[in-house]
Scaffold this motif. Sequence first.
Motif, PDB file in Angstrom:
ATOM      1  N   ILE A 184       0.842  -1.195   0.000  1.00 39.79           N
ATOM      2  CA  ILE A 184       0.000   0.000   0.000  1.00 39.79           C
ATOM      3  C   ILE A 184       0.878   1.247   0.000  1.00 39.79           C
ATOM      4  CG2 ILE A 184      -1.772   1.259   1.252  1.00 39.79           C
ATOM      5  CD1 ILE A 184      -3.029  -1.226   0.686  1.00 39.79           C
ATOM      6  N   LEU A 185       1.951   1.184   0.782  1.00 42.08           N
ATOM      7  CA  LEU A 185       2.852   2.338   0.855  1.00 42.08           C
ATOM      8  C   LEU A 185       3.381   2.673  -0.529  1.00 42.08           C
ATOM      9  CD1 LEU A 185       4.343   4.257   2.906  1.00 42.08           C
ATOM     10  CD2 LEU A 185       6.266   2.671   2.743  1.00 42.08           C
ATOM     11  N   LYS A 186       3.767   1.649  -1.266  1.00 44.94           N
ATOM     12  CA  LYS A 186       4.317   1.881  -2.592  1.00 44.94           C
ATOM     13  C   LYS A 186       3.233   2.254  -3.581  1.00 44.94           C
ATOM     14  CE  LYS A 186       8.550  -0.729  -2.338  1.00 44.94           C
ATOM     15  NZ  LYS A 186       8.531  -2.020  -1.624  1.00 44.94           N
ATOM     16  N   ARG A 187       2.151   1.441  -3.584  1.00 45.73           N
ATOM     17  CA  ARG A 187       1.152   1.614  -4.628  1.00 45.73           C
ATOM     18  C   ARG A 187       0.383   2.918  -4.500  1.00 45.73           C
ATOM     19  NH1 ARG A 187      -2.057  -3.513  -4.503  1.00 45.73           N
ATOM     20  NH2 ARG A 187      -3.807  -2.074  -4.522  1.00 45.73           N
ATOM     21  N   HIS A 188      -0.109   3.191  -3.295  1.00 48.43           N
ATOM     22  CA  HIS A 188      -0.928   4.391  -3.142  1.00 48.43           C
ATOM     23  C   HIS A 188      -0.104   5.651  -2.954  1.00 48.43           C
ATOM     24  CE1 HIS A 188      -5.061   2.903  -3.067  1.00 48.43           C
ATOM     25  NE2 HIS A 188      -4.508   1.779  -2.685  1.00 48.43           N
ATOM     26  N   PHE A 189       0.869   5.554  -2.031  1.00 53.59           N
ATOM     27  CA  PHE A 189       1.610   6.769  -1.706  1.00 53.59           C
ATOM     28  C   PHE A 189       2.836   6.946  -2.600  1.00 53.59           C
ATOM     29  CE2 PHE A 189      -0.774   5.669   2.052  1.00 53.59           C
ATOM     30  CZ  PHE A 189      -1.260   6.883   2.496  1.00 53.59           C
ATOM     31  N   GLY A 190       3.287   5.863  -3.192  1.00 55.09           N
ATOM     32  CA  GLY A 190       4.476   5.956  -4.027  1.00 55.09           C
ATOM     33  C   GLY A 190       5.748   6.113  -3.209  1.00 55.09           C
ATOM     34  N   PHE A 191       5.719   5.725  -1.913  1.00 54.19           N
ATOM     35  CA  PHE A 191       6.919   5.825  -1.079  1.00 54.19           C
ATOM     36  C   PHE A 191       7.607   4.472  -0.997  1.00 54.19           C
ATOM     37  CE2 PHE A 191       4.486   9.274   1.415  1.00 54.19           C
ATOM     38  CZ  PHE A 191       4.879  10.240   0.508  1.00 54.19           C
ATOM     39  N   GLN A 192       8.928   4.504  -0.975  1.00 58.15           N
ATOM     40  CA  GLN A 192       9.694   3.260  -0.961  1.00 58.15           C
ATOM     41  C   GLN A 192       9.843   2.687   0.444  1.00 58.15           C
ATOM     42  OE1 GLN A 192      10.588   1.827  -3.863  1.00 58.15           O
ATOM     43  NE2 GLN A 192       9.498   3.556  -4.762  1.00 58.15           N
TER      44      GLN A 192
END
Length: 614
Positions: A11-19
């Motif tokens: 979710i962190l990657k997909r929605h927020f785009g954070f690594q």
Amino acid sequence: MHPQPPGIEDILKRHFGFQAFRSHQREIVESLLAGDDVLALLPTGGGKSLCYQLPAIVSEGLTLVVSPLIALMKDQVDSMEELGVPATFLNSSLAPDEFNRRWRDLARQAYKILYLAPERLVAQDMLDALKDWNVRLIAVDEAHCISEWGHDFRREYREIAVVRQRFPDVPLIALTATATSRVRDDIVTLLNMKPPRVHVASFNRPNLSYRIVPRTEPLQQILTILSSHRGESGIIYCMTRKRTEELEAELKAQGIPALAYHAGLDADERARRQDLFIKDQAQIIVATIAFGMGIHKPDVRFVIHHDLPKNIESYYQETGRAGRDGLPSECVLLYNPADASRQRYFIDKMADEHEHSVASEHLAKLLEFCESALCRRVQLLHYFGEIYQGLDGESLDECGACDNCLTPRARIDGTLAAQKFLSCVLRIQQMSGFSVGLRHVIDVLRGADNEKVRKWGHQALSTFGIGREHSQREWTHYAREFIRLGLARQDPERFNVVEATDAGKAFLKSRSRLEINSPLMSTQLTRKEREQQKTMTGAVSYDQDLFARLRDWRRRTATERGVPPYVIFHDSTLQAIAREMPTNLSDLSRIAGVGERKLANYGDDLIVIIRGSN
Ligand code: ADP
Ligand code: ZN
């Protein structure tokens, strides 16, 4: 077989785009998902919102977010929608039709997140409706508002405790950037929290640099600071409304479109000016402390204090509004000890004895902080009970990015000055039988001819006029050094009169040498120092032209969509793009801040701009 639910990492990657999670975010999210109550103390810019937004996305039902900042709700909702998360708010700013429409959509569970002001939340119809809306998480933002010990007490916050009774099994998270233990205890008790998981992050703001310079020619000094921040946003804090307006005019006369902001403007005008700032249509705000709480603009690149702040805590909060996005940002305080007398005047009028002594102590601590030659960051953190640590946990006594680290104060021989000062203090006391304030001691040293000197006959003292070689300012600095070193003290119980301590008397007899710090100098940073400052606060290189074009594109897009530019992308994301220059969507998606939804919405536009620059 059921498919695995997406992990929080995903979710962190997909929605927020954070690594990666920032410090404490993962633990907080995991505690909430495990059903615990959580108290999260993270500094400004620490990423508090994500701590409840991510669980909100993962959970089945509705997440309630209580916030006092109505002006900010729209912003937060816009940001969520840009990420592809259905969110909404209910507050008094909505027309009845719109309010009802949202209410109906909430009833059919069309949203994942609902923002509410505290007074709206505790309305009976609201509490009843929420029972049917499948509330799975409650977040109380700016939770310090519940405590009278915090810097922004709001009575309505006391009522929120009822949700704990109404929803006994729903995990509750309280978030704040105020770390004192009194506030902390109040939050847990007054919100009726179950024994919470407490997560405290470091309050260090590594991307902020701190500088304190003597205020000699304020306008000129401010112009110099502004010249290294062309096209960037910043706040200049002043002590009075009048000052904000004068400075606004002075800056305008120099061709710099600054806007004043203070509580004397009517609410509409204040909102208008704040909006111009948020939308990057006004770059510089000259404000009293009325400006700030509601500002979550992430790309404030500098905060200047034209006048002395109220205490160290306010200084930390006010400078803290710079650099929420983690990019290097500059905090400069123009220091004139004379500002303190104005504050002392108000403090002396305080009727409550306790309040009076707390305020005097705060002011003394602040002055000590300003005049100290130690690393600013180390001192700030120390004030909050924290030891400044490097990445591998060793304690450090220098940050390398503040004025005292960049241009260490010279050590000078203070022997003669100390002898003159202390004997003058003792002579006055011998002759008159009472002690006097610092100002008068300096007047005697400098041989001033004024009423007090004449009235008390102090021109007859052998120490009269023996200190003419130093200015009033220098003597003030020396005196503070002598006080800091324990040779003299000021008695706050008796109008701050100056006395020589036993150590001071012993020093006079011993004729030993004394080293002190030279006074604070009005030095401008050299180019090399400026570069070091930037490196130490995390600056990276990127293609400036491309960055400028990306910002242009962002401003246009934001205007079209009617949202602030930072809702589209943060500067940090645009800088990363201008560094990596990805030329296809898959590379672009690896940039921090580019999630699935933003990639779909803006990816093609961005690629065109990036390719155009090769
Ligand atoms: P706070 O409310 O604690 O001041 P915010 O929630 O506004 O902080 O977050 C500050 C900024 O940091 C936001 O722009 C947010 O998008 C960004 N951010 C939050 N978490 C992360 C992360 N894990 N990685 C990168 N950026 C993040
Ligand atoms: Zn430092």
